[in-house]
Scaffold this motif. Sequence first.
Motif, PDB file in Angstrom:
ATOM      1  N   ASP A   1      -0.629  50.489 -70.471  1.00 10.05           N
ATOM      2  CA  ASP A   1      -1.828  49.374 -70.020  1.00 10.05           C
ATOM      3  C   ASP A   1      -0.969  48.056 -70.678  1.00 10.05           C
ATOM      4  N   VAL A   2      -1.405  47.105 -69.403  1.00  8.40           N
ATOM      5  CA  VAL A   2      -1.499  45.865 -70.015  1.00  8.40           C
ATOM      6  C   VAL A   2      -1.588  45.264 -71.528  1.00  8.40           C
ATOM      7  N   LYS A   3      -1.329  44.566 -71.933  1.00  7.48           N
ATOM      8  CA  LYS A   3      -1.513  43.911 -73.418  1.00  7.48           C
ATOM      9  C   LYS A   3      -2.104  42.373 -74.154  1.00  7.48           C
ATOM     10  N   VAL A   4      -2.639  41.959 -73.256  1.00  2.53           N
ATOM     11  CA  VAL A   4      -2.469  40.410 -73.941  1.00  2.53           C
ATOM     12  C   VAL A   4      -3.334  40.305 -75.187  1.00  2.53           C
ATOM     13  N   THR A   5      -2.430  39.962 -76.225  1.00  2.00           N
ATOM     14  CA  THR A   5      -3.689  39.523 -77.744  1.00  2.00           C
ATOM     15  C   THR A   5      -3.901  37.665 -77.987  1.00  2.00           C
ATOM     16  N   GLN A   6      -4.508  37.455 -78.684  1.00  2.00           N
ATOM     17  CA  GLN A   6      -4.593  36.189 -78.926  1.00  2.00           C
ATOM     18  C   GLN A   6      -5.315  36.284 -80.391  1.00  2.00           C
ATOM     19  N   SER A   7      -4.308  35.370 -81.266  1.00  2.00           N
ATOM     20  CA  SER A   7      -4.187  34.829 -82.731  1.00  2.00           C
ATOM     21  C   SER A   7      -5.908  35.656 -83.312  1.00  2.00           C
ATOM     22  N   SER A   8      -6.541  34.476 -82.604  1.00  2.00           N
ATOM     23  CA  SER A   8      -7.682  34.276 -83.428  1.00  2.00           C
ATOM     24  C   SER A   8      -8.595  34.710 -82.478  1.00  2.00           C
ATOM     25  N   ARG A   9     -10.478  35.350 -82.744  1.00  2.00           N
ATOM     26  CA  ARG A   9     -11.753  35.738 -81.509  1.00  2.00           C
ATOM     27  C   ARG A   9     -12.424  33.848 -82.049  1.00  2.00           C
ATOM     28  N   TYR A  10     -12.251  33.733 -83.010  1.00  2.00           N
ATOM     29  CA  TYR A  10     -13.189  32.842 -83.984  1.00  2.00           C
ATOM     30  C   TYR A  10     -12.549  31.845 -84.378  1.00  2.00           C
ATOM     31  N   LEU A  11     -12.587  30.570 -84.077  1.00  2.00           N
ATOM     32  CA  LEU A  11     -11.569  29.414 -84.555  1.00  2.00           C
ATOM     33  C   LEU A  11     -12.553  27.712 -85.126  1.00  2.00           C
ATOM     34  N   VAL A  12     -12.892  27.552 -86.454  1.00  2.00           N
ATOM     35  CA  VAL A  12     -13.093  26.269 -86.598  1.00  2.00           C
ATOM     36  C   VAL A  12     -12.439  25.327 -87.272  1.00  2.00           C
ATOM     37  N   LYS A  13     -12.557  24.176 -86.683  1.00  2.00           N
ATOM     38  CA  LYS A  13     -11.879  23.381 -86.649  1.00  2.00           C
ATOM     39  C   LYS A  13     -12.222  21.651 -87.063  1.00  2.00           C
ATOM     40  N   ARG A  14     -12.031  21.030 -87.609  1.00  2.00           N
ATOM     41  CA  ARG A  14     -12.120  19.847 -87.897  1.00  2.00           C
ATOM     42  C   ARG A  14     -12.035  18.587 -87.118  1.00  2.00           C
ATOM     43  N   THR A  15     -12.336  17.892 -87.090  1.00  2.00           N
ATOM     44  CA  THR A  15     -11.564  16.379 -85.659  1.00  2.00           C
ATOM     45  C   THR A  15     -10.175  15.937 -86.338  1.00  2.00           C
ATOM     46  N   GLY A  16      -9.451  16.187 -85.413  1.00  2.00           N
ATOM     47  CA  GLY A  16      -8.854  15.243 -85.988  1.00  2.00           C
ATOM     48  C   GLY A  16      -7.344  16.395 -86.227  1.00  2.00           C
ATOM     49  N   GLU A  17      -7.899  17.673 -87.012  1.00  2.00           N
ATOM     50  CA  GLU A  17      -6.394  18.502 -87.245  1.00  2.00           C
ATOM     51  C   GLU A  17      -5.973  19.067 -85.877  1.00  2.00           C
ATOM     52  N   LYS A  18      -4.723  19.005 -86.059  1.00  2.00           N
ATOM     53  CA  LYS A  18      -4.003  20.146 -85.658  1.00  2.00           C
ATOM     54  C   LYS A  18      -3.609  22.232 -85.447  1.00  2.00           C
ATOM     55  N   VAL A  19      -4.064  22.052 -83.950  1.00  2.00           N
ATOM     56  CA  VAL A  19      -4.801  23.764 -83.903  1.00  2.00           C
ATOM     57  C   VAL A  19      -3.587  24.553 -82.689  1.00  2.00           C
ATOM     58  N   PHE A  20      -3.337  25.459 -83.360  1.00  2.00           N
ATOM     59  CA  PHE A  20      -2.846  26.189 -82.555  1.00  2.00           C
ATOM     60  C   PHE A  20      -2.683  27.884 -82.635  1.00  2.00           C
ATOM     61  N   LEU A  21      -2.738  27.549 -81.046  1.00  2.00           N
ATOM     62  CA  LEU A  21      -3.514  28.995 -80.589  1.00  2.00           C
ATOM     63  C   LEU A  21      -2.410  30.257 -80.332  1.00  2.00           C
ATOM     64  N   GLU A  22      -1.921  31.117 -80.545  1.00  2.00           N
ATOM     65  CA  GLU A  22      -0.642  32.026 -79.878  1.00  2.00           C
ATOM     66  C   GLU A  22      -1.838  33.137 -79.328  1.00  2.00           C
ATOM     67  N   CYS A  23      -0.672  33.681 -78.321  1.00  2.00           N
ATOM     68  CA  CYS A  23      -1.182  34.541 -77.204  1.00  2.00           C
ATOM     69  C   CYS A  23       0.532  35.188 -77.288  1.00  2.00           C
ATOM     70  N   VAL A  24      -0.089  36.616 -77.166  1.00  2.00           N
ATOM     71  CA  VAL A  24       1.620  37.503 -77.237  1.00  2.00           C
ATOM     72  C   VAL A  24       0.826  38.790 -75.810  1.00  2.00           C
ATOM     73  N   GLN A  25       2.333  38.475 -75.121  1.00  2.00           N
ATOM     74  CA  GLN A  25       2.350  39.840 -74.677  1.00  2.00           C
ATOM     75  C   GLN A  25       3.333  40.713 -73.801  1.00  2.00           C
ATOM     76  N   ASP A  26       2.717  42.076 -73.891  1.00  2.00           N
ATOM     77  CA  ASP A  26       3.536  42.510 -73.964  1.00  2.00           C
ATOM     78  C   ASP A  26       4.517  43.816 -72.552  1.00  2.00           C
ATOM     79  N   MET A  27       3.867  43.594 -71.808  1.00  2.00           N
ATOM     80  CA  MET A  27       4.390  43.756 -70.917  1.00  2.00           C
ATOM     81  C   MET A  27       5.776  42.856 -70.199  1.00  2.00           C
ATOM     82  N   ASP A  28       6.876  41.973 -70.452  1.00  2.00           N
ATOM     83  CA  ASP A  28       7.695  41.501 -70.178  1.00  2.00           C
ATOM     84  C   ASP A  28       8.259  40.553 -69.315  1.00  2.00           C
ATOM     85  N   HIS A  29       6.362  40.281 -68.697  1.00  2.00           N
ATOM     86  CA  HIS A  29       5.813  39.057 -68.143  1.00  2.00           C
ATOM     87  C   HIS A  29       6.624  37.417 -68.200  1.00  2.00           C
TER      88      HIS A  29
END
Lengths: 110, 115
Positions: A1-29
């Motif tokens: 089965d293809v698996k796509v994972t994201q680093s966080s399910r829920y995130l709260v940030k403040r205005t002006g912050e730099k935000v990183f959202l990560e994504c990883v897939q395991d199917m060599d797409h």
Amino acid sequence: DVKVTQSSRYLVKRTGEKVFLECVQDMDHENMFWYRQDPGLGLRLIYFSYDVKMKEKGDIPEGYSVSREKKERFSLILESASTNQTSMYLCASSHGYEQYFGPGTRLTVT
Amino acid sequence: DQQVKQNSPSLSVQEGRISILNCDYTNSMFDYFLWYKKYPAEGPTFLISISSIKDKNEDGRFTVFLNKSAKHLSLHIVPSQPGDSAVYFCAASEFSGGSNYKLTFGKGTLLTVNP
């Protein structure tokens, strides 16, 4: 089965912050995508990448950037978070037409 | 301009009856169409697809019909079950060469199946 994972399910940030959202897939797409989903607006494409270090703008790229240093990993960056970027962020990967989605990150910017 | 339109934001049906979700598109270059299902707080999952060279594709309780002349496709769910209650997204793709398989999504239809 293809698996796509994201680093966080829920995130709260403040205005002006730099935000990183990560994504990883395991199917060599080759293809990876970042969308945001908002009520009544459906899924809107922010950026996509069809190869390592390659990126293309989607329909709503303003305020976002991306990075793809490795084939399996695609990062979405909010350079300076704003309240109108509060949304559900979805990552997807594909080899052909069918895209496989991660579980999503609910981002709240206060 | 919206290239993929789902004009019904919501649909309510009784368990056991047929659910019909509709989708219209404007880009005649679209050559592949997909339906995704999404539960709250989860990512969309692929349901069924159809190539533009076909007019029907079936998978168990799910059938997709494509009418190219009308630029219209529909998803039929028979019989509907309460677990089918979700948001359904229609998506379309135009092959641009190489590995460019970008999808254009509709806004979604919330299906509620009542027991």
